[in-house]
Design a protein around this motif. Structure first.
Motif, PDB file in Angstrom:
ATOM      1  N   PRO A   1     -57.804  73.906 104.585  1.00 53.78           N
ATOM      2  CA  PRO A   1     -58.239  72.627 105.143  1.00 53.78           C
ATOM      3  C   PRO A   1     -59.679  72.671 105.618  1.00 53.78           C
ATOM      4  O   PRO A   1     -60.148  73.682 106.133  1.00 53.78           O
ATOM      5  CB  PRO A   1     -57.283  72.412 106.328  1.00 53.78           C
ATOM      6  N   VAL A   2     -60.369  71.555 105.448  1.00 55.45           N
ATOM      7  CA  VAL A   2     -61.759  71.466 105.863  1.00 55.45           C
ATOM      8  C   VAL A   2     -61.811  71.117 107.350  1.00 55.45           C
ATOM      9  O   VAL A   2     -61.154  70.190 107.814  1.00 55.45           O
ATOM     10  CB  VAL A   2     -62.515  70.403 105.036  1.00 55.45           C
ATOM     11  N   VAL A   3     -62.558  71.880 108.098  1.00 53.33           N
ATOM     12  CA  VAL A   3     -62.735  71.618 109.523  1.00 53.33           C
ATOM     13  C   VAL A   3     -64.215  71.398 109.782  1.00 53.33           C
ATOM     14  O   VAL A   3     -65.053  72.195 109.363  1.00 53.33           O
ATOM     15  CB  VAL A   3     -62.225  72.799 110.377  1.00 53.33           C
ATOM     16  N   SER A   4     -64.536  70.299 110.461  1.00 53.50           N
ATOM     17  CA  SER A   4     -65.928  70.028 110.787  1.00 53.50           C
ATOM     18  C   SER A   4     -66.363  70.968 111.899  1.00 53.50           C
ATOM     19  O   SER A   4     -65.727  71.031 112.956  1.00 53.50           O
ATOM     20  CB  SER A   4     -66.082  68.574 111.233  1.00 53.50           C
ATOM     21  N   LEU A   5     -67.426  71.723 111.649  1.00 55.08           N
ATOM     22  CA  LEU A   5     -67.903  72.694 112.627  1.00 55.08           C
ATOM     23  C   LEU A   5     -69.033  72.078 113.458  1.00 55.08           C
ATOM     24  O   LEU A   5     -70.012  71.576 112.905  1.00 55.08           O
ATOM     25  CB  LEU A   5     -68.389  73.960 111.933  1.00 55.08           C
ATOM     26  N   PRO A   6     -68.909  72.130 114.776  1.00 60.90           N
ATOM     27  CA  PRO A   6     -69.931  71.529 115.632  1.00 60.90           C
ATOM     28  C   PRO A   6     -71.115  72.444 115.889  1.00 60.90           C
ATOM     29  O   PRO A   6     -72.078  72.045 116.542  1.00 60.90           O
ATOM     30  CB  PRO A   6     -69.165  71.274 116.939  1.00 60.90           C
ATOM     31  N   PHE A   7     -71.055  73.678 115.401  1.00 62.37           N
ATOM     32  CA  PHE A   7     -72.057  74.681 115.755  1.00 62.37           C
ATOM     33  C   PHE A   7     -73.323  74.519 114.918  1.00 62.37           C
ATOM     34  O   PHE A   7     -73.271  74.458 113.702  1.00 62.37           O
ATOM     35  CB  PHE A   7     -71.467  76.077 115.580  1.00 62.37           C
ATOM     36  N   ARG A   8     -74.461  74.517 115.615  1.00 61.62           N
ATOM     37  CA  ARG A   8     -75.744  74.360 114.932  1.00 61.62           C
ATOM     38  C   ARG A   8     -76.666  75.555 115.139  1.00 61.62           C
ATOM     39  O   ARG A   8     -77.692  75.681 114.467  1.00 61.62           O
ATOM     40  CB  ARG A   8     -76.446  73.082 115.436  1.00 61.62           C
TER      41      ARG A   8
END
Length: 277
Positions: free
Chosen positions: A2-9
Motif C-alpha cells: 500500500p502507498v503511504v504518503s510520507l510527511p518527511f522532507r
C-alpha cells in the motif's frame, strides 16, 4: 504494497550503507525528501546520492564519536535546516562467548555502535529542536526483537539492543509534550548482510524494502512501538510465556550466531584488534 504518503522532507539516516538503511534512503528520496546519508562506505553512499542530485549529503564519521556526530549535525542543519526525521539505524551483530577474552572487545565495540551510537546521533538534534519548540521531529531508534530477551551465544547483541530499548523509553518520557517524538523499532529477521551467515531458522524473514516501508509508514502514523513484521512480535511474546528453563533449553538447542573470525560472521568496523575464532 500500500502507498503511504510520507510527511518527511528532511531526514538523517545512520547506517545508510546497510540493507535497511539503503532501503530507507531510497524510499525517502523517492518521496522527494532531502537526506543526510551517514555510513562508513563512501562508495555505497555516493551511489545512493547519485539517484537524487542536490538532495543528499554524505557523512562518514564513527557514530560513537560525539564530536564527529555534532559536526555532522551542524553541517546538515546549515545545509538543509532542522530535520523532521532522524533514524539511528547503524548497528552491528555477531556471536559472543563470555569464556573468550578476545570477545570482550566485540562487546565493547557493539555497545559503542548499537547503544552509544543512537545517543550521539540524537543529542545534537535534540539540542537544536529544543531551541525551536514548534519544530516537530521524529527520533527513530532501530533496536531488535533480540533486545526483548537474552539468547545463548548472542549476549553482546542482546545487551546492546535491550539497552537501546530502555534508553528510548527514557528519551520518550523526557520528550513528552515537546515537538520531539520517539519511536522504537524492533525488527525480527531482515534479509541483510547481518543475517546472511546465520545458521538457524529465521521465521518471518523480511526484505529490507518491505521493512523500510513498514517502518516509515508506522512513524508517519505516530506509532511509538513498531515490530517488523508484526507476527514475529506475537511469536516472541508467546515464547516468553514459557517457563524460563524451557525457553533456555529450546534456544540452547539452536545453532549459534557466528562469532567474529568464524565462517559467516559479519565484519564489525573499528574492532581493534579483531579477536581470533
Amino acid at each position: 504494497m500500500p502507498v503511504v504518503s510520507l510527511p518527511f522532507r528532511n531526514a538523517v539516516i545512520t547506517g545508510a550503507c546497510g540493507g535497511l538503511g539503503q532501503a530507507l534512503a531510497r524510499e525517502l528520496l523517492a518521496a522527494g525528501a532531502q537526506v543526510a546519508l551517514v555510513g562508513m562506505n563512501r562508495e555505497v553512499l555516493e551511489a545512493l546520492a547519485a539517484s537524487a542530485p542536490g538532495r543528499c549529503a554524505i557523512y562518514t564519521p564513527d557514530v560513537a564519536d560525539s564530536v564527529g556526530m555534532q559536526a555532522l549535525a551542524a553541517d546538515w542543519i546549515q545545509r538543509a535546516g532542522l530535520p523532521d526525521l532522524v533514524i539511528a539505524n547503524a548497528g552491528v551483530a555477531g556471536g559472543y562467548e563470555t569464556a573468550e577474552a578476545g570477545d570482550l572487545a566485540v562487546m565493547r565495540r557493539m555497545l559503542e555502535i548499537n547503544l552509544l551510537g543512537p545517543a550521539t546521533t540524537f543529542q545534537p538534534f535534540v539540542v537544536a529542536a529544543r531551541a525551536q519548540p514548534k519544530h516537530r521531529c521524529a527520533l527513530v531508534g532501530v533496536a531488535s526483537i533480540a533486545g526483548w530477551r537474552g539468547m545463548p551465544g548472542n549476549g553482546a547483541y542482546c545487551a546492546s539492543k535491550g539497552g537501546l530499548i530502555r534508553y528510548l523509553e527514557s528519551l520518550r518520557a523526557e520528550c513528552r509534550g515537546s515537538g520531539l517524538s520517539v519511536h522504537t523499532v524492533s525488527p525480527g529477521y531482515l534479509r541483510t548482510a547481518l543475517t546472511a551467515g546465520n545458521r538457524f531458522a529465521m521465521p518471518g524473514l523480511m526484505s529490507p524494502e518491505d521493512a523500510a516501508h513498514a517502518l516509515l509508514a508506522g512513524v508517519a502514523r505516530g506509532r511509538e512501538h513498531i515490530v517488523l513484521p508484526r507476527r514475529i512480535g506475537w511469536l516472541s511474546r508467546l515464547l516468553s510465556c514459557l517457563p524460563a528453563r524451557w525457553h533456555d533449553r529450546l534456544l540452547r538447542s539452536q545453532p549459534r550466531k557466528p562469532r567474529v573470525g568464524e565462517a559467516g560472521a559479519t565484519a564489525i568496523p573499528g574492532l581493534n584488534p579483531p579477536p581470533g575464532p
